[in-house]
Motif scaffolding. Structure first.
Motif, short mmCIF file in Angstrom:
data_model
loop_
_atom_site.label_atom_id
_atom_site.label_comp_id
_atom_site.label_asym_id
_atom_site.label_seq_id
_atom_site.Cartn_x
_atom_site.Cartn_y
_atom_site.Cartn_z
N LYS A 39 0.84 -1.19 0.00
CA LYS A 39 0.00 0.00 0.00
C LYS A 39 0.88 1.24 0.00
N ILE A 40 0.42 2.26 -0.73
CA ILE A 40 1.05 3.57 -0.68
C ILE A 40 -0.05 4.60 -0.49
N THR A 41 0.32 5.77 -0.02
CA THR A 41 -0.62 6.87 0.10
C THR A 41 -0.18 7.94 -0.87
N VAL A 42 -1.12 8.44 -1.63
CA VAL A 42 -0.84 9.48 -2.62
C VAL A 42 -1.75 10.66 -2.32
N TYR A 43 -1.17 11.83 -2.23
CA TYR A 43 -1.96 13.04 -2.03
C TYR A 43 -2.15 13.72 -3.38
N VAL A 44 -3.38 14.13 -3.65
CA VAL A 44 -3.70 14.79 -4.91
C VAL A 44 -4.43 16.09 -4.62
N SER A 45 -4.42 16.98 -5.59
CA SER A 45 -5.16 18.23 -5.45
C SER A 45 -6.65 17.95 -5.67
N SER A 46 -7.47 18.93 -5.31
CA SER A 46 -8.92 18.79 -5.54
C SER A 46 -9.21 18.60 -7.02
N ASP A 47 -8.50 19.35 -7.87
CA ASP A 47 -8.71 19.23 -9.32
C ASP A 47 -8.33 17.84 -9.82
N GLU A 48 -7.24 17.29 -9.30
CA GLU A 48 -6.82 15.94 -9.72
C GLU A 48 -7.83 14.89 -9.27
N LEU A 49 -8.37 15.06 -8.06
CA LEU A 49 -9.36 14.11 -7.56
C LEU A 49 -10.64 14.18 -8.39
N ILE A 50 -11.06 15.39 -8.74
CA ILE A 50 -12.25 15.54 -9.58
C ILE A 50 -12.00 14.93 -10.96
N ALA A 51 -10.81 15.13 -11.52
CA ALA A 51 -10.49 14.54 -12.82
C ALA A 51 -10.51 13.01 -12.74
N LEU A 52 -10.00 12.46 -11.65
CA LEU A 52 -10.00 11.01 -11.46
C LEU A 52 -11.42 10.49 -11.35
N GLU A 53 -12.25 11.18 -10.60
CA GLU A 53 -13.65 10.76 -10.47
C GLU A 53 -14.38 10.89 -11.80
N ASN A 54 -14.11 11.94 -12.55
CA ASN A 54 -14.71 12.09 -13.88
C ASN A 54 -14.28 10.95 -14.80
N ALA A 55 -13.01 10.55 -14.70
CA ALA A 55 -12.53 9.41 -15.50
C ALA A 55 -13.28 8.14 -15.12
N ARG A 56 -13.50 7.93 -13.82
CA ARG A 56 -14.23 6.76 -13.36
C ARG A 56 -15.65 6.76 -13.92
N LEU A 57 -16.30 7.92 -13.90
CA LEU A 57 -17.67 8.01 -14.42
C LEU A 57 -17.71 7.83 -15.94
N THR A 58 -16.71 8.35 -16.64
CA THR A 58 -16.63 8.16 -18.09
C THR A 58 -16.48 6.68 -18.42
N LEU A 59 -15.61 6.00 -17.68
CA LEU A 59 -15.44 4.56 -17.88
C LEU A 59 -16.73 3.81 -17.58
N ARG A 60 -17.42 4.23 -16.54
CA ARG A 60 -18.68 3.57 -16.17
C ARG A 60 -19.71 3.71 -17.28
N ARG A 61 -19.80 4.92 -17.87
CA ARG A 61 -20.73 5.12 -18.98
C ARG A 61 -20.36 4.25 -20.18
N ALA A 62 -19.08 3.92 -20.30
CA ALA A 62 -18.61 3.06 -21.39
C ALA A 62 -18.75 1.58 -21.05
N GLY A 63 -19.36 1.29 -19.88
CA GLY A 63 -19.58 -0.10 -19.48
C GLY A 63 -18.44 -0.71 -18.70
N ILE A 64 -17.51 0.10 -18.22
CA ILE A 64 -16.37 -0.40 -17.46
C ILE A 64 -16.49 0.15 -16.04
N ALA A 65 -16.99 -0.66 -15.12
CA ALA A 65 -17.19 -0.24 -13.73
C ALA A 65 -15.95 -0.59 -12.92
N VAL A 66 -15.13 0.42 -12.63
CA VAL A 66 -13.92 0.21 -11.83
C VAL A 66 -13.83 1.30 -10.77
#
Length: 99
Positions: A39-66
């Motif tokens: 395990k590692i801990t990674v600190y990200v900015s608010s913008d990076e976290l939002i971008a990561l969550e947006n990527a997750r939602l984009t993948l989910r809309r494409a049928g990839i739930a991760v």
């Protein structure tokens, strides 16, 4: 440790050990879940976290739930493979050199 919730055992949740081939579930498809021992801990900015969550939602809309962790592990694997393949010309070298 008091207050800490124990993780489910690998057998309970259908986890696979990293580096092994996923087994099939009762429905006949691989679960895709892998148990990781490190395990590692990674600190990200608010913008990076939002971008990561947006990527997750984009993948989910494409049928990839991760989950976000799986996206991060895929990005790490991609970046390291690019570095291994291209060496000093890899994208990660340019990104880190610009810091």
């Amino acid at each position: 440790m008091p207050g800490r919730v124990n993780s489910p055992s690998p057998a309970d949740e259908g986890f696979q050990t990293a580096g092994t081939k996923p087994e099939e579930t009762a429905e006949g498809t691989a679960s895709g879940r892998i148990r990781h021992d490190e395990k590692i801990t990674v600190y990200v900015s608010s913008d990076e976290l939002i971008a990561l969550e947006n990527a997750r939602l984009t993948l989910r809309r494409a049928g990839i739930a991760v989950d976000r962790g799986r996206i991060v592990r895929a990005a790490i694997a991609s970046g390291l493979a690019d570095l291994d393949d291209k060496g000093p010309q890899a994208d990660i070298v340019a990104r880190l050199g610009a810091l």
